[in-house]
Structures are given as C-alpha cells and as structure tokens.
Design an enzyme around this catalytic site. Structure first.
Site, PDB file in Angstrom:
ATOM      1  N   ILE A   1       3.500  13.079   1.184  1.00  0.00           N
ATOM      2  CA  ILE A   1       3.151  12.381  -0.055  1.00  0.00           C
ATOM      3  C   ILE A   1       1.658  12.034   0.013  1.00  0.00           C
ATOM      4  CG2 ILE A   1       3.741  10.396  -1.529  1.00  0.00           C
ATOM      5  CD1 ILE A   1       6.154  12.310  -0.983  1.00  0.00           C
TER       6      ILE A   1
ATOM      7  N   GLN B   1       4.025  14.781  16.606  1.00  0.00           N
ATOM      8  CA  GLN B   1       4.682  13.547  16.160  1.00  0.00           C
ATOM      9  C   GLN B   1       6.006  13.309  16.891  1.00  0.00           C
ATOM     10  OE1 GLN B   1       5.033  13.615  11.741  1.00  0.00           O
ATOM     11  NE2 GLN B   1       3.613  11.896  11.903  1.00  0.00           N
TER      12      GLN B   1
ATOM     13  N   TYR C   1       6.925   9.649  16.251  1.00  0.00           N
ATOM     14  CA  TYR C   1       7.287   9.381  14.851  1.00  0.00           C
ATOM     15  C   TYR C   1       8.613  10.074  14.492  1.00  0.00           C
ATOM     16  CZ  TYR C   1       6.340   9.102   9.749  1.00  0.00           C
ATOM     17  OH  TYR C   1       6.394   8.863   8.393  1.00  0.00           O
TER      18      TYR C   1
ATOM     19  N   ARG D   1       0.851  -1.202   0.000  1.00  0.00           N
ATOM     20  CA  ARG D   1       0.000   0.000   0.000  1.00  0.00           C
ATOM     21  C   ARG D   1       0.878   1.240   0.000  1.00  0.00           C
ATOM     22  NH1 ARG D   1      -3.599   0.967   4.413  1.00  0.00           N
ATOM     23  NH2 ARG D   1      -2.246  -0.160   5.853  1.00  0.00           N
TER      24      ARG D   1
ATOM     25  N   GLN E   1       8.345  17.325  14.145  1.00  0.00           N
ATOM     26  CA  GLN E   1       7.001  17.775  13.777  1.00  0.00           C
ATOM     27  C   GLN E   1       6.108  17.776  15.006  1.00  0.00           C
ATOM     28  OE1 GLN E   1       5.389  19.040  11.033  1.00  0.00           O
ATOM     29  NE2 GLN E   1       3.762  19.225  12.558  1.00  0.00           N
ATOM     30  N   MET E   2       5.470  18.901  15.272  1.00  0.00           N
ATOM     31  CA  MET E   2       4.523  18.920  16.400  1.00  0.00           C
ATOM     32  C   MET E   2       3.462  17.848  16.188  1.00  0.00           C
ATOM     33  SD  MET E   2       2.511  22.444  15.496  1.00  0.00           S
ATOM     34  CE  MET E   2       1.573  22.438  17.010  1.00  0.00           C
TER      35      MET E   2
ATOM     36  N   THR F   1       1.735   5.875  11.929  1.00  0.00           N
ATOM     37  CA  THR F   1       1.666   7.080  12.769  1.00  0.00           C
ATOM     38  C   THR F   1       0.662   6.845  13.893  1.00  0.00           C
ATOM     39  OG1 THR F   1      -0.049   7.999  11.317  1.00  0.00           O
ATOM     40  CG2 THR F   1       2.208   8.765  10.948  1.00  0.00           C
TER      41      THR F   1
HETATM   42  N1  CAA Z   1       1.920  22.007  11.130  1.00  0.00           N
HETATM   43  C1  CAA Z   1       1.593  23.185  11.674  1.00  0.00           C
HETATM   44  N2  CAA Z   1       0.635  23.325  12.638  1.00  0.00           N
HETATM   45  C2  CAA Z   1       0.020  22.213  13.058  1.00  0.00           C
HETATM   46  C3  CAA Z   1       0.326  20.953  12.542  1.00  0.00           C
HETATM   47  C4  CAA Z   1       1.300  20.879  11.527  1.00  0.00           C
HETATM   48  N3  CAA Z   1       1.635  19.734  10.945  1.00  0.00           N
HETATM   49  N4  CAA Z   1      -0.444  20.037  13.172  1.00  0.00           N
HETATM   50  C5  CAA Z   1      -1.207  20.716  14.031  1.00  0.00           C
HETATM   51  N5  CAA Z   1      -0.956  22.033  13.965  1.00  0.00           N
HETATM   52  C6  CAA Z   1      -1.579  23.079  14.729  1.00  0.00           C
HETATM   53  C7  CAA Z   1      -3.094  23.137  14.501  1.00  0.00           C
HETATM   54  O1  CAA Z   1      -3.438  23.840  13.330  1.00  0.00           O
HETATM   55  C8  CAA Z   1      -3.565  23.812  15.748  1.00  0.00           C
HETATM   56  O2  CAA Z   1      -3.250  25.195  15.643  1.00  0.00           O
HETATM   57  P1  CAA Z   1      -4.335  26.295  16.038  1.00  0.00           P
HETATM   58  O3  CAA Z   1      -4.655  26.011  17.486  1.00  0.00           O
HETATM   59  O4  CAA Z   1      -3.643  27.599  15.795  1.00  0.00           O
HETATM   60  O5  CAA Z   1      -5.499  26.058  15.117  1.00  0.00           O
HETATM   61  C9  CAA Z   1      -2.643  23.236  16.834  1.00  0.00           C
HETATM   62  O6  CAA Z   1      -1.491  22.774  16.125  1.00  0.00           O
HETATM   63  C10 CAA Z   1      -3.292  22.088  17.569  1.00  0.00           C
HETATM   64  O7  CAA Z   1      -3.745  21.139  16.593  1.00  0.00           O
HETATM   65  P2  CAA Z   1      -5.182  20.469  16.677  1.00  0.00           P
HETATM   66  O8  CAA Z   1      -6.281  21.466  16.979  1.00  0.00           O
HETATM   67  O9  CAA Z   1      -5.352  19.638  15.432  1.00  0.00           O
HETATM   68  O10 CAA Z   1      -5.004  19.573  17.992  1.00  0.00           O
HETATM   69  P3  CAA Z   1      -5.491  18.125  18.241  1.00  0.00           P
HETATM   70  O11 CAA Z   1      -5.049  17.772  19.629  1.00  0.00           O
HETATM   71  O12 CAA Z   1      -6.946  17.984  17.857  1.00  0.00           O
HETATM   72  O13 CAA Z   1      -4.678  17.228  17.174  1.00  0.00           O
HETATM   73  C11 CAA Z   1      -2.794  16.406  16.034  1.00  0.00           C
HETATM   74  C12 CAA Z   1      -3.300  17.240  17.207  1.00  0.00           C
HETATM   75  C13 CAA Z   1      -3.225  14.974  16.206  1.00  0.00           C
HETATM   76  C14 CAA Z   1      -1.267  16.497  16.118  1.00  0.00           C
HETATM   77  C15 CAA Z   1      -3.332  16.932  14.702  1.00  0.00           C
HETATM   78  O14 CAA Z   1      -3.193  18.326  14.631  1.00  0.00           O
HETATM   79  C16 CAA Z   1      -2.561  16.367  13.552  1.00  0.00           C
HETATM   80  O15 CAA Z   1      -2.806  15.238  13.155  1.00  0.00           O
HETATM   81  N6  CAA Z   1      -1.629  17.150  12.970  1.00  0.00           N
HETATM   82  C17 CAA Z   1      -0.796  16.724  11.887  1.00  0.00           C
HETATM   83  C18 CAA Z   1       0.502  16.166  12.398  1.00  0.00           C
HETATM   84  C19 CAA Z   1       1.299  15.781  11.199  1.00  0.00           C
HETATM   85  O16 CAA Z   1       1.836  16.632  10.513  1.00  0.00           O
HETATM   86  N7  CAA Z   1       1.384  14.467  10.932  1.00  0.00           N
HETATM   87  C20 CAA Z   1       2.048  13.967   9.768  1.00  0.00           C
HETATM   88  C21 CAA Z   1       1.331  12.735   9.304  1.00  0.00           C
HETATM   89  S1  CAA Z   1       1.912  12.210   7.710  1.00  0.00           S
HETATM   90  C22 CAA Z   1       3.381  11.476   8.035  1.00  0.00           C
HETATM   91  O17 CAA Z   1       3.796  11.310   9.124  1.00  0.00           O
HETATM   92  C23 CAA Z   1       4.168  11.048   6.850  1.00  0.00           C
HETATM   93  C24 CAA Z   1       5.461  11.738   6.783  1.00  0.00           C
HETATM   94  O18 CAA Z   1       6.485  11.118   7.024  1.00  0.00           O
HETATM   95  C25 CAA Z   1       5.510  13.138   6.401  1.00  0.00           C
END
Ligand code: CAA
Length: 241
Positions: free
Chosen positions: A180, A144, A147, A12, A141-142, A86
């Site tokens: 991605i 994470q 991760y 996948r 990464q916030m 993740t």
């Molecule tokens: N970049 C910048 N800001 C981010 C962010 C990011 N990646 N993730 C969260 N924030 C910010 C939100 O926008 C929010 O800001 P505001 O309060 O100003 O709106 C603050 O952080 C808190 O976020 P949430 O309201 O979403 O808080 P939550 O507790 O409901 O969820 C979370 C937290 C689970 C971390 C969720 O925000 C999330 O999933 N964020 C993405 C994290 C991320 O980037 N994961 C990557 C996954 S893909 C991967 O991992 C593959 C790879 O190798 C790149």
C-alpha cells in the site's frame, strides 16, 4: 453516539485511513500512536479524532491507556490492531534487536492491546477485533523474516481467538494488505519497489490506504456478524491464497 472504536497506530498511514473511515461510518474513534507527536497532533486537528500516546509493546501501558480511552469515550466495541513496524534486512544481517522490536510490536502488541479489552467484550456479548496482518505473513518475504513471522503469528492469533469469541458475540478477523502506498512501503529502496515489487502486482499499482480502511468498516459492521476467523486479502492479486 456510535459504537466506540480504537485503532492502534491510528494517526498515520493505513491506520489514519481506518480511523477516518470508521469516523465517517458513525463510530466514535480513538487512535493510538507511539512516538510521532507532531503527526498525531496534525491528525487530531484535521480529523477531530482524539489521539492517545502509548506503546503497544508494553502491557501495562496498554492497560492504562485503554482505561483512559474507556473513561473518556465508553467501552471499546471495535478494536483494530494496526500498529506495526518494519526492520528489514537479510536474515544473515539482522540483529536480535531487529527481531525483537518487530515481534514485540507486530505480534506481542496485538496480545497487549486485545487482552485488556477482551473481558469487557465478553461481558457485553459484542465485539469486533480486526487485526491488520500482511501479504508477507501469508507468503513470506525475503528481507523480512522478522516481519513475516510476526504477521503470520497474527493470523494464528486471529483464528484461535475467533473460536473463543464466537459464542460470545465477538468476531475476530484479519486483513492482509498487499503493498500500500504508505511511508512504510515507500521506505523500500526505489529500485526494489519499481523493479521487483510493483511488477508482481497484477493490478499494476500500489494499493491505497482507503482500500484497506473500507475492508475494516465492513468487518466491523453488523453485516459481517457471520464472518469470524477469516483472512481478507487485499493485495491487487499479488498473492492468491
Ligand atoms: N522482492 C524481490 N526481490 C527483492 C526484494 C523483494 N521484495 N527485496 C530485495 N530483493 C532483491 C534485490 O533486488 C537484490 O537482488 P539483486 O541482487 O538481483 O539485485 C537482492 O534481493 C538483495 O537486495 P539488496 O541489494 O536491496 O540488499 P540489501 O542488503 O541492501 O537490502 C533489504 C536488503 C533491506 C531486504 C532491501 O532489499 C529491502 O528493503 N527490500 C524490500 C523488502 C520488502 O519487501 N519489505 C516490505 C516493506 S513494506 C511492508 O512490510 C508492508 C507490508 O505489509 C507489505
């Protein structure tokens, strides 16, 4: 018959694209999957690539699974450690379980898959180990911490093992994909993805799995024999190392 390649999490997402690209480049490919049997069956039907079920978190399962792949296809010459998960959450909210699952899969899984294959690669004086790390292992990464820690660990693993493999004809490299367009990234809340992440990508879009797969094909090739211990970033300019 081409060289034998094994791709963990290879049915996948980025892993599937890697399996297909290696097959198209002439390799005989085996792909592992941990749980989604339906997706794996569809993948095998579509591509003709054999899928094997085991968890990279379990050393004994890796030893057994790898022995089966080698009995079916022959010695593994190219290993792509792609399997990853993740369990995102702000640090104050994540549980020890969310920490452990990510470390066990994304970091210990790389050890568990590489260790049983390594001696054979040394004995045959050839090997390619390609670890799929992440932009978030490079920059953090916030949401994470687990991760990012595991993916940064994969980079240390790569650099150290590369030094051990160099005199034995084995290269060990890492690729750091940015964001991605896979299920993993699309699971990020839409608002966060659209308002926080995509605007940080200078090329203005998510990457495609095939763009990572082409990096793997290059690092696996004879042309890349002088490249070891390196980190290839493919992130649309989001983080310039
Ligand atoms: N970049 C910048 N800001 C981010 C962010 C990011 N990646 N993730 C969260 N924030 C910010 C939100 O926008 C929010 O800001 P505001 O309060 O100003 O709106 C603050 O952080 C808190 O976020 P949430 O309201 O979403 O808080 P939550 O507790 O409901 O969820 C979370 C937290 C689970 C971390 C969720 O925000 C999330 O999933 N964020 C993405 C994290 C991320 O980037 N994961 C990557 C996954 S893909 C991967 O991992 C593959 C790879 O190798 C790149």
């Amino acid at each position: 018959m081409g060289r034998i390649a094994l791709v963990s999490g290879g049915t996948r997402g980025i892993g599937a694209a890697i399996s297909i690209a290696l097959k198209d480049a002439g390799y005989t490919v085996a792909a592992t999957y941990a749980s989604n049997g339906e997706a794996a069956a569809k993948f095998t039907t579509k591509t003709g690539i054999q899928a094997y079920k085991w968890s990279v978190t379990d050393y004994d399962e890796c030893v057994e699974g790898i022995a089966k792949v080698e009995a079916d296809l022959g010695p593994i010459e190219v290993l792509v450690n792609n399997a990853g998960i993740t369990r995102d959450g702000m640090f104050h909210k994540i549980t020890p379980q969310q920490w452990k699952e990510v470390i066990d899969t994304n970091l210990t899984g790389v050890f568990n898959m590489t260790h049983p294959i390594w001696t054979g690669m040394r004995d045959r004086s050839f090997g390619r180990v390609i670890n799929i790390s992440s932009i978030n292992g490079q920059k953090g990464q916030m949401g994470q911490v687990n991760y990012s820690a595991a993916k940064a660990g994969d980079l240390g693993f790569t650099k150290a093992l590369a030094q051990e493999g160099a005199s034995k004809g084995i290269t060990v490299n890492a690729i750091c994909p940015g964001y991605i367009g896979t299920e993993m990234v699309l699971a990020v809340p839409e608002k966060v993805l659209n308002e926080k992440i995509i605007p940080q990508i200078p090329v203005g879009r998510l990457g495609e799995p095939e763009e990572i797969a082409r990096c793997v094909v290059f690092l696996a090739s004879d042309d890349a024999g002088f490249i070891t211990g390196s980190t290839l970033t493919a992130n649309g300019g989001q983080f310039v190392v």
